[in-house]
Scaffold this motif. Structure first.
Motif, mmCIF file in Angstrom:
data_model
loop_
_atom_site.group_PDB
_atom_site.id
_atom_site.type_symbol
_atom_site.label_atom_id
_atom_site.label_comp_id
_atom_site.label_asym_id
_atom_site.label_seq_id
_atom_site.Cartn_x
_atom_site.Cartn_y
_atom_site.Cartn_z
ATOM 1 N N VAL A 140 -1.866 -3.757 -2.706
ATOM 2 C CA VAL A 140 -2.225 -2.381 -1.167
ATOM 3 C C VAL A 140 -1.922 -1.680 -1.564
ATOM 4 O O VAL A 140 -0.789 -1.421 -2.255
ATOM 5 C CB VAL A 140 -1.527 -4.006 -0.576
ATOM 6 N N ALA A 141 -2.804 -0.423 -0.757
ATOM 7 C CA ALA A 141 -2.335 0.376 -1.033
ATOM 8 C C ALA A 141 -1.950 1.545 0.548
ATOM 9 O O ALA A 141 -3.364 1.108 0.855
ATOM 10 C CB ALA A 141 -2.547 1.444 -1.668
ATOM 11 N N TYR A 142 -1.558 2.276 0.693
ATOM 12 C CA TYR A 142 -1.922 3.360 1.295
ATOM 13 C C TYR A 142 -3.239 4.202 1.528
ATOM 14 O O TYR A 142 -3.961 4.629 0.458
ATOM 15 C CB TYR A 142 -1.270 4.840 2.003
ATOM 16 N N LEU A 202 -2.986 -4.246 11.725
ATOM 17 C CA LEU A 202 -1.626 -4.610 11.580
ATOM 18 C C LEU A 202 -0.893 -3.939 10.642
ATOM 19 O O LEU A 202 0.426 -3.900 10.678
ATOM 20 C CB LEU A 202 -1.902 -5.933 11.473
ATOM 21 N N SER A 203 -1.337 -3.014 9.572
ATOM 22 C CA SER A 203 -0.778 -2.775 8.561
ATOM 23 C C SER A 203 -0.412 -1.098 9.496
ATOM 24 O O SER A 203 0.424 -1.102 7.903
ATOM 25 C CB SER A 203 -1.596 -2.780 7.645
ATOM 26 N N LYS A 204 -0.606 -0.826 9.888
ATOM 27 C CA LYS A 204 -0.516 0.035 10.438
ATOM 28 C C LYS A 204 1.087 0.134 10.972
ATOM 29 O O LYS A 204 2.004 -0.729 10.781
ATOM 30 C CB LYS A 204 -1.004 0.716 11.602
ATOM 31 N N ASN A 219 0.326 8.343 6.094
ATOM 32 C CA ASN A 219 0.222 7.084 5.740
ATOM 33 C C ASN A 219 0.084 6.417 6.255
ATOM 34 O O ASN A 219 -0.580 5.572 6.445
ATOM 35 C CB ASN A 219 1.249 7.253 4.329
ATOM 36 N N ARG A 220 1.672 6.266 7.135
ATOM 37 C CA ARG A 220 2.126 4.932 7.904
ATOM 38 C C ARG A 220 0.520 4.988 9.627
ATOM 39 O O ARG A 220 0.654 3.848 9.628
ATOM 40 C CB ARG A 220 3.323 5.945 8.794
ATOM 41 N N LEU A 265 -2.501 -0.340 5.473
ATOM 42 C CA LEU A 265 -2.870 -0.267 4.357
ATOM 43 C C LEU A 265 -3.964 -0.774 4.040
ATOM 44 O O LEU A 265 -4.878 -1.135 4.888
ATOM 45 C CB LEU A 265 -2.100 -1.301 4.006
ATOM 46 N N VAL A 266 -4.786 -0.619 2.277
ATOM 47 C CA VAL A 266 -6.389 -1.515 2.455
ATOM 48 C C VAL A 266 -5.688 -2.075 1.498
ATOM 49 O O VAL A 266 -4.775 -1.943 0.591
ATOM 50 C CB VAL A 266 -6.800 -0.256 1.036
ATOM 51 N N HIS A 267 -6.635 -3.155 1.358
ATOM 52 C CA HIS A 267 -6.332 -4.448 0.608
ATOM 53 C C HIS A 267 -6.688 -4.163 -1.307
ATOM 54 O O HIS A 267 -6.120 -4.423 -2.459
ATOM 55 C CB HIS A 267 -7.703 -5.312 0.678
#
Length: 362
Positions: free
Chosen positions: A257-259, A147-149, A227-228, A232-234
């Protein structure tokens, strides 16, 4: 109040666990004036005194909320808040929604930090501390990564990315092993010093081999996707930040959170779980990876990096790095016992990794 800057504070034996300085409580009251709800009560639920952060639970006329004082740089916090908004409003993820201020803002800046209010999700309960619970955590993590992509941070936010930093983080582990060795030699009369000296060479050699394997892997080609494409990682995902709630698993506390490549979260979750079990259990590892894969398919290239990241002496490094700050307090008999536990558990890691290393090539 405009000139106040929030700084870390000390909690000592005269203060209780959730002590917060008066000036921060005063700032919190000022921040809450920007919201349309009425606060009936507020309770501190956690603090980070060494960093200058805190979370309160609010009872309001609009239901329970959380008030968070984020300890990171404001531009860094803008990145995580933008991610939280994206996950809720664009992707419909089960993460707490951000409550807007009276004038439609997502946060308030006060004391040189960002503050925000989010929905307090009730009821939430940790998953069971067994293999089924672990699989639920892994599946929810895979969903989160998918979902974070596509997240694009606000223009004023700094881009938090660890995607290209793996080699440097491995090099840091190798370098810190030298520090551990030198400190143990300098404090050789302390109980844990000899225990460190007995194992640090072996762990450093492990780290060197992990770095060599990383440099020969497909890591750089994966990083080039950007990145996109990875999302993201938690960075702090585990049994407390993934909990069962309304309609399924919820993921909370997204402040860091960060890429990055998603399997970094999975590696941390699995290696931490194996540490809790005091044994690398092949059945658990395979089932956790499989549950993650169902939600976020693993490629052979990602699986290869997962195996490499497992091979780093993560638990030894994570638990011993505090020796740098207060050697005389850290190098005690308790640390001696801790090192022995890490070594014993690590011995079960290698047969397990050897057994599963080719699973994704089939």
């Amino acid at each position: 109040m405009d000139n106040i800057v929030i700084v870390p504070w000390e909690a000592d034996e005269l203060t209780h666990e959730f002590f917060i300085p008066d000036y921060i409580n005063t700032l919190a009251a000022e921040v809450l004036k920007h919201y349309s709800f009425q606060v009936k009560s507020m309770q501190v639920v956690t603090t980070k005194p060494d960093k200058g952060g805190s979370i309160w639970k609010l009872e309001t006329n609009a239901g329970p909320k959380s008030l968070k004082l984020l300890h990171r740089r404001p531009t860094r916090s803008m990145f995580s808040l933008g991610a939280q908004k994206y996950l809720v409003e664009v992707k419909g993820a089960r993460v707490p929604g951000i409550v807007q201020t009276k004038d439609g803002q997502e946060y308030i800046e006060a004391g040189g930090k960002l503050w925000f209010v989010a929905e307090w999700i009730e009821p939430l309960a940790p998953v069971t501390k067994d293999l089924e619970g672990a699989k639920q955590l892994c599946y929810a993590l895979g969903e989160f990564h998918q979902l974070s992509k596509g997240y694009i941070p606000p223009s004023q936010a700094e881009v938090a990315s660890r995607l290209a930093k793996w080699p440097k983080s491995y090099e840091k582990v190798i370098m810190k092993m030298d520090w551990f060795r030198n400190i143990a030699k300098a404090y050789k009369e302390m109980p844990a010093s000899q225990s460190i000296l007995n194992v640090v060479d072996s762990f450093q050699e492990q780290a060197r081999k992990s770095l060599a394997d990383l440099n020969q892997s497909s890591y750089l080609s994966l990083v080039e996707k950007g990145n996109r494409s990875w999302g993201l990682v938690h960075q702090d995902y585990g049994w407390s930040n993934g909990q069962m709630g309304p309609n399924g698993m919820w993921i909370i506390d997204l402040d860091g959170v960060a890429y990055d490549l998603p399997i970094r979260d999975l590696r941390k979750l699995i290696s931490g779980t194996m540490s809790d079990l005091f044994n690398w259990d092949v059945t658990w590892i395979r089932e956790m990876i499989r549950a993650y894969h169902e939600a976020s398919p693993l490629t052979p290239e990602l699986y290869e990096l997962l195996m490499i990241d497992f091979s780093l002496p993560n638990e030894f490094y994570k638990n011993i790095k505090e020796v740098v700050y207060e050697p005389e307090l850290f190098l005690n008999e308790t640390t001696t016992q801790l090192i022995q536990t890490i070594v014993d558990t690590d011995q079960s890691k290698w047969p397990a990794l050897n057994e599963i290393q080719h699973d994704w090539r089939k």
